[in-house]
Write a protein that holds these residues in place. Structure first.
Motif, PDB file in Angstrom:
ATOM      1  N   ASP A  90       4.101 -11.549  -3.125  1.00  0.00           N
ATOM      2  CA  ASP A  90       4.113 -11.114  -1.730  1.00  0.00           C
ATOM      3  C   ASP A  90       3.497  -9.723  -1.655  1.00  0.00           C
ATOM      4  N   PRO A  91       2.510  -9.511  -0.792  1.00  0.00           N
ATOM      5  CA  PRO A  91       1.890  -8.182  -0.725  1.00  0.00           C
ATOM      6  C   PRO A  91       2.848  -7.070  -0.339  1.00  0.00           C
ATOM      7  N   VAL A  92       3.916  -7.355   0.414  1.00  0.00           N
ATOM      8  CA  VAL A  92       4.826  -6.289   0.850  1.00  0.00           C
ATOM      9  C   VAL A  92       5.939  -6.018  -0.157  1.00  0.00           C
ATOM     10  N   ARG A  93       5.904  -6.657  -1.306  1.00  0.00           N
ATOM     11  CA  ARG A  93       6.982  -6.549  -2.293  1.00  0.00           C
ATOM     12  C   ARG A  93       7.348  -5.110  -2.637  1.00  0.00           C
ATOM     13  N   ASP A  94       6.355  -4.286  -2.924  1.00  0.00           N
ATOM     14  CA  ASP A  94       6.635  -2.937  -3.425  1.00  0.00           C
ATOM     15  C   ASP A  94       7.259  -2.021  -2.377  1.00  0.00           C
ATOM     16  N   ASP A  95       7.125  -2.364  -1.099  1.00  0.00           N
ATOM     17  CA  ASP A  95       7.793  -1.571  -0.063  1.00  0.00           C
ATOM     18  C   ASP A  95       9.293  -1.503  -0.331  1.00  0.00           C
ATOM     19  N   SER A  96       9.876  -2.617  -0.752  1.00  0.00           N
ATOM     20  CA  SER A  96      11.323  -2.657  -0.998  1.00  0.00           C
ATOM     21  C   SER A  96      11.688  -1.854  -2.237  1.00  0.00           C
ATOM     22  N   ARG A  97      10.875  -1.946  -3.272  1.00  0.00           N
ATOM     23  CA  ARG A  97      11.099  -1.114  -4.466  1.00  0.00           C
ATOM     24  C   ARG A  97      11.067   0.359  -4.102  1.00  0.00           C
ATOM     25  N   ASP A  98      10.064   0.749  -3.322  1.00  0.00           N
ATOM     26  CA  ASP A  98       9.915   2.160  -2.952  1.00  0.00           C
ATOM     27  C   ASP A  98      11.054   2.617  -2.047  1.00  0.00           C
ATOM     28  N   TYR A  99      11.483   1.737  -1.153  1.00  0.00           N
ATOM     29  CA  TYR A  99      12.601   2.081  -0.262  1.00  0.00           C
ATOM     30  C   TYR A  99      13.882   2.275  -1.077  1.00  0.00           C
ATOM     31  N   ARG A 100      14.100   1.390  -2.045  1.00  0.00           N
ATOM     32  CA  ARG A 100      15.253   1.575  -2.948  1.00  0.00           C
ATOM     33  C   ARG A 100      15.173   2.924  -3.655  1.00  0.00           C
ATOM     34  N   ASP A 101      14.006   3.236  -4.182  1.00  0.00           N
ATOM     35  CA  ASP A 101      13.859   4.477  -4.938  1.00  0.00           C
ATOM     36  C   ASP A 101      14.154   5.703  -4.071  1.00  0.00           C
ATOM     37  N   ARG A 102      13.706   5.681  -2.810  1.00  0.00           N
ATOM     38  CA  ARG A 102      13.959   6.816  -1.920  1.00  0.00           C
ATOM     39  C   ARG A 102      15.459   7.002  -1.689  1.00  0.00           C
ATOM     40  N   ILE A 103      16.162   5.912  -1.500  1.00  0.00           N
ATOM     41  CA  ILE A 103      17.611   6.006  -1.279  1.00  0.00           C
ATOM     42  C   ILE A 103      18.313   6.526  -2.529  1.00  0.00           C
ATOM     43  N   LEU A 104      17.918   6.007  -3.690  1.00  0.00           N
ATOM     44  CA  LEU A 104      18.547   6.464  -4.934  1.00  0.00           C
ATOM     45  C   LEU A 104      18.262   7.938  -5.186  1.00  0.00           C
ATOM     46  N   GLU A 105      17.050   8.357  -4.921  1.00  0.00           N
ATOM     47  CA  GLU A 105      16.690   9.774  -5.116  1.00  0.00           C
ATOM     48  C   GLU A 105      17.504  10.687  -4.212  1.00  0.00           C
ATOM     49  N   ALA A 106      17.925  10.146  -3.062  1.00  0.00           N
ATOM     50  CA  ALA A 106      18.730  10.931  -2.123  1.00  0.00           C
ATOM     51  C   ALA A 106      20.225  10.807  -2.399  1.00  0.00           C
ATOM     52  N   GLY A 107      20.588  10.107  -3.482  1.00  0.00           N
ATOM     53  CA  GLY A 107      21.993  10.003  -3.873  1.00  0.00           C
ATOM     54  C   GLY A 107      22.742   8.842  -3.256  1.00  0.00           C
ATOM     55  N   GLY A 108      22.032   7.912  -2.628  1.00  0.00           N
ATOM     56  CA  GLY A 108      22.688   6.778  -1.992  1.00  0.00           C
ATOM     57  C   GLY A 108      22.781   5.567  -2.897  1.00  0.00           C
ATOM     58  N   LYS A 109      23.290   4.473  -2.333  1.00  0.00           N
ATOM     59  CA  LYS A 109      23.425   3.212  -3.056  1.00  0.00           C
ATOM     60  C   LYS A 109      22.352   2.241  -2.580  1.00  0.00           C
ATOM     61  N   ALA A 110      21.578   1.717  -3.521  1.00  0.00           N
ATOM     62  CA  ALA A 110      20.556   0.729  -3.187  1.00  0.00           C
ATOM     63  C   ALA A 110      20.292  -0.149  -4.401  1.00  0.00           C
ATOM     64  N   HIS A 111      20.019  -1.417  -4.140  1.00  0.00           N
ATOM     65  CA  HIS A 111      19.738  -2.372  -5.210  1.00  0.00           C
ATOM     66  C   HIS A 111      18.601  -3.278  -4.757  1.00  0.00           C
ATOM     67  N   TRP A 112      17.654  -3.529  -5.658  1.00  0.00           N
ATOM     68  CA  TRP A 112      16.486  -4.352  -5.360  1.00  0.00           C
ATOM     69  C   TRP A 112      16.533  -5.618  -6.192  1.00  0.00           C
ATOM     70  N   ILE A 113      16.463  -6.769  -5.527  1.00  0.00           N
ATOM     71  CA  ILE A 113      16.398  -8.070  -6.190  1.00  0.00           C
ATOM     72  C   ILE A 113      15.010  -8.644  -5.925  1.00  0.00           C
ATOM     73  N   ASN A 114      14.204  -8.786  -6.967  1.00  0.00           N
ATOM     74  CA  ASN A 114      12.860  -9.356  -6.817  1.00  0.00           C
ATOM     75  C   ASN A 114      12.874 -10.774  -7.369  1.00  0.00           C
ATOM     76  N   GLU A 115      12.581 -11.753  -6.498  1.00  0.00           N
ATOM     77  CA  GLU A 115      12.709 -13.157  -6.857  1.00  0.00           C
ATOM     78  C   GLU A 115      11.394 -13.691  -7.429  1.00  0.00           C
ATOM     79  N   PRO A 116      11.358 -14.040  -8.723  1.00  0.00           N
ATOM     80  CA  PRO A 116      10.111 -14.529  -9.333  1.00  0.00           C
ATOM     81  C   PRO A 116       9.685 -15.869  -8.748  1.00  0.00           C
ATOM     82  N   GLY A 117       8.357 -16.009  -8.587  1.00  0.00           N
ATOM     83  CA  GLY A 117       7.803 -17.289  -8.166  1.00  0.00           C
ATOM     84  C   GLY A 117       7.964 -17.630  -6.706  1.00  0.00           C
ATOM     85  N   LEU A 118       8.552 -16.723  -5.923  1.00  0.00           N
ATOM     86  CA  LEU A 118       8.727 -17.000  -4.502  1.00  0.00           C
ATOM     87  C   LEU A 118       7.704 -16.239  -3.664  1.00  0.00           C
ATOM     88  N   ILE A 119       7.558 -16.693  -2.416  1.00  0.00           N
ATOM     89  CA  ILE A 119       6.529 -16.183  -1.529  1.00  0.00           C
ATOM     90  C   ILE A 119       7.171 -15.760  -0.203  1.00  0.00           C
TER      91      ILE A 119
END
Length: 311
Positions: free
Chosen positions: A243-272
């Motif tokens: 999915d082209p928008v996949r990394d948006d979620s990774r980056d959003y998780r990283d921003r929250i974690l860097e700010a001390g919050g709770k975030a978890h990213w689940i990336n589903e292989p083979g899905l669209i």
């Protein structure tokens, strides 16, 4: 990209059926035609509502909403549907909302926000925010935000705007969301020609939301543009790997974690992108939808069951 290897036969069958109902060149059609064929496609995939779910249509201070209940819920899920901010509505995700209600036991309030291009940004956000205020006034605290694609964007925008304004939000579950990441790198290039959603499709949907050039610093339009990610609710992000928008979620998780919050990213292989509609025919999608329901239920109970992550 070797999608023949990455994507299994069940998922290809889903992609083929979707393509027959909603062709790849849909964005070249008129807005009316896009909506007509999208609604028709959604009807073809629509599953019956679980018998335990009762449904009523209502108005949230002028915003149409659909309320799903099963028993006597103590939590409410505010759900915003996907569709590129252009298509979709209360019917397109009706079965998804009904099943979330049945699986979690929570009330689900689906939001029929106004669509582009007739209603430019911030119309979609304003509808979601008005619905949140209505839910809090009618049902009280204990709200979990959930949405897919464009709806995930609107939920995140609501969460950002809610800081300092309400304590009602317990968490958010954001499914293959588009949050305004860099379209010239990462998954936007790696999966520029992915089945179901291409990079060009994303650019079309982003462009149609605003008049003229989109502002670069409006988190209500693109949540990743925010300069402050502190104080956001616990966030679970679920993506399709192809999915082209996949990394948006990774980056959003990283921003929250860097700010001390709770975030978890689940990336589903083979899905669209758009795989929620495949949850009854594709094993990977079925398993992912179960993870989504579990995440929503856990956040509603104040449970964070994910290991600590570092950005």
């Amino acid at each position: 990209m070797d999608y023949e290897r990455l994507i299994d036969e069940e998922t290809w069958d889903f992609i083929q059926k979707t393509g027959e109902l909603y062709p790849d060149d849909a964005v070249e059609m008129s807005i009316e035609e896009q909506r007509r064929i999208y609604d028709s496609m959604a009807r073809e995939f629509r599953a019956p509502r679980p018998d335990v779910v009762a449904v009523t249509d209502s108005s949230a201070n002028g915003v149409p909403v659909r309320v799903y209940t099963a028993g006597d819920p103590t939590r409410t899920v505010l759900f915003c549907h996907g569709g590129g901010f252009v298509v979709g509505g209360l019917d397109s995700h009706d079965d998804v909302c009904a099943e979330i209600c049945a699986q979690t036991g929570y009330r689900v309030v689906a939001v029929d926000y106004r669509l582009a291009p007739e209603h430019k940004h911030p119309a979609g956000f304003e509808g979601a925010w008005t619905a949140l205020e209505w839910v809090e006034a009618v049902y009280g605290n204990g709200i979990v935000l959930a949405g897919d694609s464009a709806g995930a964007n609107l939920c995140a925008a609501v969460a950002h705007h809610a800081r300092g304004r309400t304590e009602a939000i317990l968490g958010q579950v954001l499914i293959y969301g588009v949050f305004g990441g860099d379209v010239n790198q990462g998954s936007y290039i790696e999966h520029a020609q992915a089945p179901m959603l291409t990079r060009e499709d994303v650019l079309y949907y982003m462009d149609i939301r605003t008049d003229g050039a989109a502002p670069q610093d409006d988190p209500l339009l693109t949540p990743l543009a925010d300069s402050d990610f502190a104080g956001l609710p616990p966030t679970v992000l679920v993506t399709a790997d192809c999915d082209p928008v996949r990394d948006d979620s990774r980056d959003y998780r990283d921003r929250i974690l860097e700010a001390g919050g709770k975030a978890h990213w689940i990336n589903e292989p083979g899905l669209i992108h758009g795989y929620l509609r495949a949850r009854h025919t594709v094993g990977r999608a079925r398993d992912s939808f179960e993870r989504i329901s579990v995440a929503i239920e856990a956040l509603g109970q104040g449970i964070w069951s994910y290991d600590h992550e570092a950005p």
